[in-house]
Design a protein around this motif. Structure first.
Motif, PDB file in Angstrom:
ATOM      1  N   TYR A  33       0.844  -1.192   0.000  1.00 56.47           N
ATOM      2  CA  TYR A  33       0.000   0.000   0.000  1.00 56.47           C
ATOM      3  C   TYR A  33       0.884   1.249   0.000  1.00 56.47           C
ATOM      4  O   TYR A  33       1.777   1.386   0.840  1.00 56.47           O
ATOM      5  CB  TYR A  33      -0.911   0.013   1.226  1.00 56.47           C
ATOM      6  CG  TYR A  33      -1.854   1.184   1.282  1.00 56.47           C
ATOM      7  CD1 TYR A  33      -2.987   1.242   0.474  1.00 56.47           C
ATOM      8  CD2 TYR A  33      -1.617   2.239   2.159  1.00 56.47           C
ATOM      9  CE1 TYR A  33      -3.864   2.319   0.542  1.00 56.47           C
ATOM     10  CE2 TYR A  33      -2.483   3.311   2.223  1.00 56.47           C
ATOM     11  CZ  TYR A  33      -3.607   3.349   1.415  1.00 56.47           C
ATOM     12  OH  TYR A  33      -4.466   4.415   1.479  1.00 56.47           O
TER      13      TYR A  33
ATOM     14  N   GLU B 180       1.307   5.125   0.604  1.00 53.67           N
ATOM     15  CA  GLU B 180       0.649   6.198   1.348  1.00 53.67           C
ATOM     16  C   GLU B 180       0.408   7.425   0.478  1.00 53.67           C
ATOM     17  O   GLU B 180      -0.565   8.153   0.668  1.00 53.67           O
ATOM     18  CB  GLU B 180       1.521   6.592   2.546  1.00 53.67           C
ATOM     19  CG  GLU B 180       1.604   5.536   3.626  1.00 53.67           C
ATOM     20  CD  GLU B 180       0.375   5.519   4.498  1.00 53.67           C
ATOM     21  OE1 GLU B 180      -0.507   6.371   4.303  1.00 53.67           O
ATOM     22  OE2 GLU B 180       0.285   4.635   5.365  1.00 53.67           O
TER      23      GLU B 180
ATOM     24  N   LYS C 269      -2.491   6.446  -2.057  1.00 53.90           N
ATOM     25  CA  LYS C 269      -3.499   5.544  -1.485  1.00 53.90           C
ATOM     26  C   LYS C 269      -3.877   4.419  -2.454  1.00 53.90           C
ATOM     27  O   LYS C 269      -5.050   4.071  -2.605  1.00 53.90           O
ATOM     28  CB  LYS C 269      -4.754   6.321  -1.072  1.00 53.90           C
ATOM     29  CG  LYS C 269      -4.498   7.410  -0.044  1.00 53.90           C
ATOM     30  CD  LYS C 269      -5.776   8.112   0.337  1.00 53.90           C
ATOM     31  CE  LYS C 269      -5.507   9.223   1.346  1.00 53.90           C
ATOM     32  NZ  LYS C 269      -6.749   9.942   1.728  1.00 53.90           N
TER      33      LYS C 269
ATOM     34  N   TRP D 138      -2.589   0.443  -4.213  1.00 57.15           N
ATOM     35  CA  TRP D 138      -1.807  -0.779  -4.012  1.00 57.15           C
ATOM     36  C   TRP D 138      -0.973  -1.033  -5.269  1.00 57.15           C
ATOM     37  O   TRP D 138      -1.433  -0.831  -6.382  1.00 57.15           O
ATOM     38  CB  TRP D 138      -2.713  -1.976  -3.760  1.00 57.15           C
ATOM     39  CG  TRP D 138      -3.412  -1.923  -2.436  1.00 57.15           C
ATOM     40  CD1 TRP D 138      -4.585  -1.301  -2.155  1.00 57.15           C
ATOM     41  CD2 TRP D 138      -2.961  -2.507  -1.221  1.00 57.15           C
ATOM     42  NE1 TRP D 138      -4.907  -1.459  -0.828  1.00 57.15           N
ATOM     43  CE2 TRP D 138      -3.920  -2.208  -0.224  1.00 57.15           C
ATOM     44  CE3 TRP D 138      -1.849  -3.255  -0.857  1.00 57.15           C
ATOM     45  CZ2 TRP D 138      -3.806  -2.632   1.081  1.00 57.15           C
ATOM     46  CZ3 TRP D 138      -1.719  -3.690   0.445  1.00 57.15           C
ATOM     47  CH2 TRP D 138      -2.693  -3.377   1.399  1.00 57.15           C
TER      48      TRP D 138
ATOM     49  N   VAL E 221      -7.627   1.741   5.872  1.00 58.17           N
ATOM     50  CA  VAL E 221      -6.870   1.179   4.749  1.00 58.17           C
ATOM     51  C   VAL E 221      -7.622  -0.041   4.259  1.00 58.17           C
ATOM     52  O   VAL E 221      -7.730  -1.035   4.971  1.00 58.17           O
ATOM     53  CB  VAL E 221      -5.435   0.796   5.176  1.00 58.17           C
ATOM     54  CG1 VAL E 221      -4.701   0.148   4.002  1.00 58.17           C
ATOM     55  CG2 VAL E 221      -4.682   2.011   5.665  1.00 58.17           C
ATOM     56  N   LYS E 222      -8.160   0.034   3.064  1.00 59.55           N
ATOM     57  CA  LYS E 222      -8.921  -1.065   2.502  1.00 59.55           C
ATOM     58  C   LYS E 222      -7.961  -2.045   1.851  1.00 59.55           C
ATOM     59  O   LYS E 222      -7.209  -1.689   0.945  1.00 59.55           O
ATOM     60  CB  LYS E 222      -9.927  -0.549   1.477  1.00 59.55           C
ATOM     61  CG  LYS E 222     -10.816  -1.648   0.899  1.00 59.55           C
ATOM     62  CD  LYS E 222     -11.811  -1.079  -0.094  1.00 59.55           C
ATOM     63  CE  LYS E 222     -12.694  -2.188  -0.661  1.00 59.55           C
ATOM     64  NZ  LYS E 222     -13.664  -1.641  -1.652  1.00 59.55           N
ATOM     65  N   GLY E 223      -7.971  -3.291   2.331  1.00 57.76           N
ATOM     66  CA  GLY E 223      -7.042  -4.286   1.835  1.00 57.76           C
ATOM     67  C   GLY E 223      -7.336  -4.694   0.401  1.00 57.76           C
ATOM     68  O   GLY E 223      -8.484  -4.761  -0.025  1.00 57.76           O
TER      69      GLY E 223
ATOM     70  N   ILE F 167       0.660  -6.782   8.065  1.00 58.12           N
ATOM     71  CA  ILE F 167       0.854  -5.414   8.537  1.00 58.12           C
ATOM     72  C   ILE F 167       2.009  -5.384   9.518  1.00 58.12           C
ATOM     73  O   ILE F 167       2.115  -6.232  10.411  1.00 58.12           O
ATOM     74  CB  ILE F 167      -0.430  -4.876   9.219  1.00 58.12           C
ATOM     75  CG1 ILE F 167      -1.624  -4.991   8.271  1.00 58.12           C
ATOM     76  CG2 ILE F 167      -0.232  -3.447   9.672  1.00 58.12           C
ATOM     77  CD1 ILE F 167      -2.948  -4.667   8.910  1.00 58.12           C
TER      78      ILE F 167
ATOM     79  N   TYR G 233       1.878  -1.779   5.028  1.00 50.43           N
ATOM     80  CA  TYR G 233       0.739  -2.634   4.709  1.00 50.43           C
ATOM     81  C   TYR G 233       1.062  -3.452   3.462  1.00 50.43           C
ATOM     82  O   TYR G 233       1.455  -2.902   2.424  1.00 50.43           O
ATOM     83  CB  TYR G 233      -0.519  -1.793   4.467  1.00 50.43           C
ATOM     84  CG  TYR G 233      -0.763  -0.733   5.512  1.00 50.43           C
ATOM     85  CD1 TYR G 233      -1.438  -1.021   6.687  1.00 50.43           C
ATOM     86  CD2 TYR G 233      -0.308   0.577   5.321  1.00 50.43           C
ATOM     87  CE1 TYR G 233      -1.672  -0.049   7.640  1.00 50.43           C
ATOM     88  CE2 TYR G 233      -0.527   1.557   6.267  1.00 50.43           C
ATOM     89  CZ  TYR G 233      -1.201   1.236   7.428  1.00 50.43           C
ATOM     90  OH  TYR G 233      -1.413   2.209   8.377  1.00 50.43           O
TER      91      TYR G 233
ATOM     92  N   LYS H 226     -11.236   8.212  11.479  1.00 55.31           N
ATOM     93  CA  LYS H 226     -10.209   7.559  10.673  1.00 55.31           C
ATOM     94  C   LYS H 226      -9.165   8.555  10.192  1.00 55.31           C
ATOM     95  O   LYS H 226      -7.959   8.268  10.197  1.00 55.31           O
ATOM     96  CB  LYS H 226     -10.853   6.852   9.483  1.00 55.31           C
ATOM     97  CG  LYS H 226     -11.795   5.730   9.874  1.00 55.31           C
ATOM     98  CD  LYS H 226     -12.407   5.093   8.650  1.00 55.31           C
ATOM     99  CE  LYS H 226     -13.383   3.995   9.040  1.00 55.31           C
ATOM    100  NZ  LYS H 226     -14.029   3.358   7.854  1.00 55.31           N
TER     101      LYS H 226
ATOM    102  N   ARG I   2      -5.152   8.634  11.063  1.00 57.07           N
ATOM    103  CA  ARG I   2      -4.142   8.648  10.011  1.00 57.07           C
ATOM    104  C   ARG I   2      -3.205   9.860  10.163  1.00 57.07           C
ATOM    105  O   ARG I   2      -1.973   9.721  10.037  1.00 57.07           O
ATOM    106  CB  ARG I   2      -4.823   8.684   8.638  1.00 57.07           C
ATOM    107  CG  ARG I   2      -3.845   8.673   7.467  1.00 57.07           C
ATOM    108  CD  ARG I   2      -4.577   8.979   6.172  1.00 57.07           C
ATOM    109  NE  ARG I   2      -5.531   7.953   5.850  1.00 57.07           N
ATOM    110  CZ  ARG I   2      -5.226   6.849   5.139  1.00 57.07           C
ATOM    111  NH1 ARG I   2      -4.000   6.677   4.704  1.00 57.07           N
ATOM    112  NH2 ARG I   2      -6.146   5.965   4.880  1.00 57.07           N
TER     113      ARG I   2
END
Length: 919
Positions: free
Chosen positions: A78, A80, A83, A85, A152-154, A161, A171, A262, A266
């Motif tokens: 992931y 940052e 945002k 993957w 954080v949506k996997g 993690i 992540y 959230k 963050r």
């Protein structure tokens, strides 16, 4: 993100952070310089006086991971910044640093990684729920609602993690549970190794640093163990600064954060990371300057110590005696009241999981050596030995294979004792025990390698002799492991008890004893004051007061043999001098000497030089098997959840499913085509060489030997082509047929027999008549079968059919005679005779056509439950003088089904008795 950091970390706050770091480092530096001189004194004294515990019986490898890396493979990471993957190639070197690259090609070309993670202080997590719980504790009062999703949506359902209380979180995701398990074991091993960063070989710097950190924390009122005593000295010092700075910044900045829960979490994580980076850069620079200043003073201090060692020791003993007279009575009183009742409980809590872990190490080592013996015996002796030993040599550093050992120790719990003795977490002891387990495994493997290599050089051994040599070396190493593991565990138990008890006692005695300690400093000569400190002597007195009880508790546990502990007197010093001479030998290169597994070239495909240690990998890489490059390798989009396949879908063309490979493979190697299955026994080889033909002819169980008599190998015409017959296998298959004579089921007839009771006289007469009828029938069937077998051999099928038709009347006549004899007696006795005689009466011959029926009227009770047409192995075959067959020419396999016969003339049902010829 930059706006958030710049907004909340303005110039004033950054100056405050710098000032706090400088203050902590100044206080620590003063204590460190004092403890450096004390550690130097203890080191020189140990060198002059000597000493030490029992000698290790196992050999120690100097550089175990030479020419090796730990692991590599592809992961979703992931980012940052945007945002998103993205697929990364992750490489874990022998330093246990995790480096990630744009792709595998970038790594092979020797390019700089996109980033590197030092795992000291991290926790490796596989659950998003567990991660959110840890994140929620970072900001008091800011806790997500129950059931709320993560920020954080996997990308997949298998996250990995890396969580740190101060530094950046990382992540990752994988596609399968197997990958997740393997990567989690690797990341845990990286954390374990990084947390054990202080080398025990540094006899001055390491004890000086650890004592300085402990005394500095005690001055702040923090006694007991510390979870963040992990990583290198700069990282530990950064954690020391953050221990007091972090709560202040959280209380100062936390209430000013805006947005949803959230977003606030963050933002706080980004701020915490920026603060930690700033503190770490300062501690690293100031610690390096501190160490350099102490090293400049080392030659002068060392000369003074060696000149005045006797006077310094005498002065220290004099002052220590006076301190002991003051402190010892108070310490013993506290010991009896608050410590002694709990020593056995603490020791038991430590011993149970630790002993299970060391026992598991022994079992894993034993199982691997058993596999080596099996593979060597079945796979070519010494030619394959190198390949197997190449894998065994890195067993201690294989996180997946060692995971079962580590899990045993993770069950360690100090519940109930943790709060009383100010133990922050048992993780300190768990990781230390795991490091010792890994060292003992590597010592055992290295010792086995040296012993086996020596034996192979002395004698040229193969086959069973080689397995005996492996067994002998294995037993020798296991015995030494038992003694060494006992010594290591007892030392671990003593150190753990001291780490738990001493801080507690110091905390309890400090208020009453510390005011009385300064006058003792005046009793020390000024020239010796740098090497003799009153604070250190006070702790030594407290240590001596509790050491006796700890030693006695461990000794009692060793005497009881509850956890396979041995008394130190049983460990012989220098018991195997020949073995210790092998310790000076370099590690065995099994791949080079005995033809081990393939190694990668020293040069990359592009011709760029590559370092040698990257050639071999401890854990097999998770990569594709026969697939193309991974999708999403250069794409920033998140793969959909629907893309994640199940385990069974891996072989259905999905390109992004890494398969677990248990054996090391050369990187970039093309996948091999599946090899055809080889025959496992002589029978399978025979079937491969010769064609197999099944011929169906009717036969009975009694006349099997007659049928095969005279049948010899020859030529047989099959589908228009002549084939050579070298093996004849006869299989008799009998199919269920309904009885027309008896309308009652066999179970009902048997029940009636039991109810009416036995009649001995009638039974005897009936038996004689039945036997006479059977003998006549059997003789006729034997003659017919023998003639039929000869006809088959001469390929005169028409004669076979004619003979069968001729004999059919003879068989029916014999059956009618039996029925007439049976009908003369009581109906119940008739049924009993029919049942008892059925085991000896085989079905009559039928026409060569598979569709033949008869009305014999006999049904076997033993075969009643069998399915129609299902072949069963025959229990007995009648052998007569006229039916002898050479076993070298004919192999008879009898499969008997139901013995019940039917007549298609009346029933119209299809039934058959088959003889199957496997040629």
């Amino acid at each position: 993100m930059g706006d958030v950091i710049s907004t909340h970390l303005d110039e004033g706050k950054r100056e405050m952070i710098t000032a706090r770091a400088r203050q902590v480092m100044g206080e620590f530096g003063h204590v460190y310089k004092e403890q450096y001189a004390v550690a130097l004194f203890n080191s020189v004294r140990f060198e002059i006086e000597g000493g030490g515990g029992p000698q290790s019986q196992l050999l120690h490898r100097k550089n175990p991971l030479e020419d090796h890396s730990i692991f590599s493979g592809g992961l979703f990471q992931y980012l940052e910044g945007n945002k998103k993957w993205r697929n990364r190639f992750v490489f874990v070197a022998d330093t246990y640093d995790v480096s990630f690259y744009e792709n595998k090609v970038a790594h092979e070309r020797g390019l700089h990684p996109k980033g590197t993670i030092n795992c000291a202080g991290y926790k490796a997590l596989t659950s998003m729920e567990e991660y959110l719980d840890l994140v929620s504790t970072s900001l008091p009062g800011v806790k997500a609602k129950v059931g709320s999703g993560p920020f954080v949506k996997g990308a997949t359902q298998f996250p990995l993690i890396l969580w740190h209380p101060y530094a950046r979180h990382h992540y990752f995701c994988v596609l399968t549970e197997k990958e997740q398990t393997k990567w989690h074991a690797v990341l845990q091993d990286c954390v374990r190794h990084s947390n054990n960063g202080l080398s025990e070989e540094c006899r001055v710097q390491t004890p000086a640093f650890t004592d300085a950190v402990r005394l500095h924390r005690q001055a702040q009122g923090h006694y007991g163990t510390w979870d963040m005593m992990c990583g290198g000295p700069p990282q530990i010092l950064a954690n020391l600064v953050m221990e007091t700075l972090y709560p202040e910044l959280r209380n100062l900045i936390g209430p000013r954060l805006k947005g949803k829960i959230k977003q606030r979490q963050r933002n706080w994580m980004l701020i915490s990371e920026a603060v930690y980076k700033q503190v770490l850069s300062q501690t690293q620079a100031q610690y390096e300057a501190l160490v350099q200043a102490c090293e400049v003073e080392t030659p002068r201090l060392d000369a003074a110590l060696r000149t005045d060692m006797d006077q310094i020791i005498t002065s220290k003993e004099h002052v220590s005696g006076k301190i002991r007279a003051l402190v010892l009575p108070r310490a013993e009183q506290l010991l009896r009241r608050s410590v002694q009742p709990y020593v056995s409980s603490i020791l038991e809590a430590l011993m149970e999981p630790t002993s299970r872990g060391f026992s598991e190490v022994r079992d894993v080592f034993f199982r691997e050596l058993v596999e080596v013996s099996k593979n060597t015996l079945n796979g070519g002796g010494k030619d394959k030995l190198g390949e197997h030993m190449e894998k065994i040599s890195m067993l201690a550093f294989h996180p997946v294979k060692m995971q079962s050992c580590y899990e045993k120790v993770e069950q360690l719990s100090l519940e109930g004792l943790q709060q009383r003795f100010d133990v922050s977490s048992p993780s300190v002891f768990v990781q230390r025990a795991q490091i010792l387990m890994r060292e003992q495994m590597d010592n055992a493997v290295y010792t086995f390698e040296q012993l086996l290599h020596q034996s192979l050089e002395e004698k040229d051994q193969r086959g069973e002799n080689l397995c005996k040599t492996i067994q002998c070396c294995q037993d020798r190493v296991l015995k030494k492991y038992d003694y060494d593991s006992s010594t290591v565990r007892k030392k671990f138990f003593r150190e753990a008890l001291l780490q738990i008890i001493i801080p507690y006692m110091l905390k309890q005695l400090a208020p009453s004893c510390h005011p009385d300690l300064p006058p003792f400093q005046e009793l020390i000569f000024e020239d010796f004051s740098r090497f003799i400190l009153v604070e250190n002597m006070f702790e030594e007195v407290v240590l001596q007061s509790v050491t006796k009880d700890i030693m006695m508790a461990v000794k009692e546990a060793a005497v009881q043999k509850r956890h396979n502990l041995y008394r130190d007197s049983m460990i012989l010093t220098n018991s195997d001098p020949d073995l210790h001479l092998l310790g000076e030998s370099p590690s065995v290169d099994w791949a080079a000497q005995f033809g081990g597994g393939d190694e990668e070239s020293d040069e990359s495909p592009e011709g760029c030089g590559r370092s040698k240690w990257r050639r071999r990998q401890v854990v097999s890489m998770i990569k594709l098997d026969g697939m193309g490059p991974l999708p999403y390798e250069s794409c920033l989009e998140v793969p959909g959840v629907d893309f994640i396949p199940e385990e069974g879908e891996m072989e259905e063309g999905v390109d992004f499913i890494p398969e677990e490979e248990e054996e090391e493979e050369e990187e970039g190697a093309t996948p091999m085509e599946p090899e055809p299955n080889s025959p496992d026994n002589v029978q399978e080889i025979r079937y491969l060489i010769n064609p197999v033909v099944e011929m169906v002819v009717p036969a009975s169980e009694e006349d099997l030997a007659v049928l095969t008599n005279g049948t010899e190998p020859g030529m047989l015409t099959l589908e228009g082509e002549e084939e050579e017959v070298t093996l004849i296998t006869t299989v008799v298959e009998e199919v269920h047929r309904k009885s027309l004579q008896w309308k009652s089921a066999p179970q009902e007839v048997s029940k009636q027999l039991i109810e009416r009771g036995p009649d001995q006289k009638a039974e005897g007469e009936l038996q004689e008549k039945g036997e006479a009828a059977f003998e006549g029938k059997v003789e006729g069937i034997k003659d017919a079968l023998q003639e039929m077998a000869i006809m088959i051999h001469e390929e005169r099928q028409d004669q076979v059919e004619a003979a069968i038709e001729g004999e059919d009347e003879a068989i029916e006549n014999a059956i009618q005679e039996i029925e007439m004899a049976v009908q003369e007696e009581d109906e119940d006795r008739i049924t009993e005779c029919a049942v008892d005689s059925d085991a000896e009466l085989a079905p009559p011959l039928a026409d060569s056509s598979p569709r033949h029926h008869d009305d014999s009227g006999f049904q076997s009770l033993t075969n009643e439950a069998l399915d129609e047409g299902e072949a069963q192995p025959m229990k007995d075959v009648l052998k007569t003088e006229d039916s002898l067959t050479d076993p070298g020419e004919v192999e008879v396999i009898v499969e008997q089904g139901n013995a019940a016969l039917h007549d298609n003339s009346e029933t119209g049902e299809d039934s058959e008795t088959e003889i199957l010829y496997d040629i």
